[in-house]
Motif scaffolding. Structure first.
Motif, short mmCIF file in Angstrom:
data_model
loop_
_atom_site.label_atom_id
_atom_site.label_comp_id
_atom_site.label_asym_id
_atom_site.label_seq_id
_atom_site.Cartn_x
_atom_site.Cartn_y
_atom_site.Cartn_z
N PHE A 64 -19.71 -30.15 -2.32
CA PHE A 64 -20.43 -28.89 -2.49
C PHE A 64 -21.28 -28.88 -3.76
CE2 PHE A 64 -20.72 -24.62 -4.23
CZ PHE A 64 -21.15 -23.87 -3.15
N ALA A 65 -20.65 -29.11 -4.90
CA ALA A 65 -21.32 -28.89 -6.19
C ALA A 65 -22.11 -30.08 -6.70
CB ALA A 65 -20.29 -28.48 -7.23
N ASP A 66 -21.71 -31.28 -6.31
CA ASP A 66 -22.35 -32.47 -6.86
C ASP A 66 -23.22 -33.19 -5.84
OD1 ASP A 66 -20.91 -31.96 -9.21
OD2 ASP A 66 -19.24 -33.20 -8.56
N HIS A 109 -22.72 -19.92 -7.49
CA HIS A 109 -21.74 -20.56 -6.62
C HIS A 109 -21.45 -21.99 -7.07
CE1 HIS A 109 -23.28 -17.27 -4.05
NE2 HIS A 109 -21.99 -17.17 -3.74
N ARG A 110 -22.49 -22.69 -7.47
CA ARG A 110 -22.30 -24.06 -7.95
C ARG A 110 -21.51 -24.05 -9.26
NH1 ARG A 110 -26.32 -28.52 -10.38
NH2 ARG A 110 -25.07 -30.34 -9.81
N THR A 111 -21.83 -23.14 -10.15
CA THR A 111 -21.14 -23.03 -11.43
C THR A 111 -19.65 -22.77 -11.20
OG1 THR A 111 -23.15 -22.22 -12.48
CG2 THR A 111 -21.06 -21.76 -13.61
N ILE A 168 -17.96 -25.97 -9.98
CA ILE A 168 -17.77 -26.91 -11.09
C ILE A 168 -16.61 -26.47 -11.97
CG2 ILE A 168 -18.83 -27.82 -13.20
CD1 ILE A 168 -21.52 -27.78 -11.60
N GLU A 169 -16.52 -25.18 -12.23
CA GLU A 169 -15.39 -24.65 -13.00
C GLU A 169 -14.08 -24.95 -12.28
OE1 GLU A 169 -13.54 -20.40 -14.51
OE2 GLU A 169 -15.69 -20.52 -14.16
N LEU A 170 -14.05 -24.77 -10.98
CA LEU A 170 -12.83 -25.03 -10.22
C LEU A 170 -12.47 -26.51 -10.19
CD1 LEU A 170 -13.16 -22.48 -7.30
CD2 LEU A 170 -11.54 -22.44 -9.20
N LYS A 171 -13.46 -27.38 -10.26
CA LYS A 171 -13.16 -28.82 -10.38
C LYS A 171 -12.40 -29.08 -11.68
CE LYS A 171 -15.95 -32.09 -9.41
NZ LYS A 171 -17.13 -32.97 -9.39
N GLY A 172 -12.79 -28.41 -12.74
CA GLY A 172 -12.09 -28.54 -14.01
C GLY A 172 -10.67 -28.02 -13.92
N VAL A 173 -10.48 -26.90 -13.26
CA VAL A 173 -9.14 -26.34 -13.07
C VAL A 173 -8.29 -27.29 -12.25
CG1 VAL A 173 -7.81 -24.45 -12.01
CG2 VAL A 173 -9.92 -23.94 -13.27
N ARG A 174 -8.86 -27.84 -11.18
CA ARG A 174 -8.13 -28.77 -10.33
C ARG A 174 -7.71 -30.02 -11.12
NH1 ARG A 174 -8.07 -34.01 -9.55
NH2 ARG A 174 -6.85 -34.55 -7.75
N TRP A 224 -5.20 -16.39 -14.36
CA TRP A 224 -5.98 -15.31 -13.78
C TRP A 224 -7.45 -15.68 -13.67
CZ3 TRP A 224 -3.92 -12.15 -10.73
CH2 TRP A 224 -2.60 -11.77 -10.91
N ARG A 225 -7.98 -16.41 -14.63
CA ARG A 225 -9.38 -16.86 -14.57
C ARG A 225 -9.58 -17.78 -13.36
NH1 ARG A 225 -14.73 -16.29 -16.55
NH2 ARG A 225 -15.76 -18.12 -15.71
N ALA A 226 -8.66 -18.74 -13.19
CA ALA A 226 -8.76 -19.68 -12.07
C ALA A 226 -8.69 -18.94 -10.74
CB ALA A 226 -7.66 -20.72 -12.15
N LEU A 227 -7.75 -18.02 -10.62
CA LEU A 227 -7.60 -17.29 -9.35
C LEU A 227 -8.78 -16.36 -9.10
CD1 LEU A 227 -3.79 -16.48 -9.53
CD2 LEU A 227 -4.93 -18.23 -8.14
#
Length: 124
Positions: free
Chosen positions: A74-76, A91-93, A96-102, A119-122
């Motif tokens: 999706f993002a890359d 949506h891309r941002t 990318i943030e969720l990739k960092g969380v993962r 809470w930020r991740a969720l």
């Protein structure tokens, strides 16, 4: 496993259910009949696709993607060609943030997510 860790894992499980279908549907629309080989298998690195099937029916292919593969596609990989046409840069941002969380979740070690990070991740 701590409560925060479990909540973030559950959030990814819920997200994966919807995101994998959406990502595959949009890739299929762009690449048509060869969507799986051209839009997924041929564009991921060897370590990213090592557990993916070479082919199969829709449920098998969609269910074979993990959250990192979905976010990467999706993002890359396909942001410019596929997803940018319908979605905003926000949506891309978020992806990318969720990739960092993962990545943090996968390499957590003995440290847990803070309540704020959970809470930020969720929320994302």
């Amino acid at each position: 496993m701590s409560n925060n860790h479990a909540q973030v894992q559950e959030g990814f499980r819920v997200l994966l259910f919807a995101l994998s279908d959406y990502v595959c549907r949009e890739i299929k629309q762009e690449f048509e009949a060869n969507w799986w080989s051209d839009g997924v298998i041929d564009v991921l690195y060897d370590d990213q696709k090592r557990d993916l099937p070479d082919g199969g029916d829709w449920p098998k292919l969609v269910d074979s993607l993990d959250i990192l593969n979905c976010l990467t596609l999706f993002a890359d990989v396909h942001w410019q060609r596929v997803f940018r046409k319908k979605l905003s840069i926000d949506h891309r941002t978020w992806a990318i943030e969720l990739k960092g969380v993962r990545n943090k979740l996968a390499h957590l070690g003995g440290e847990d997510f803070s309540d704020d990070d959970t809470w930020r991740a969720l929320d994302t």
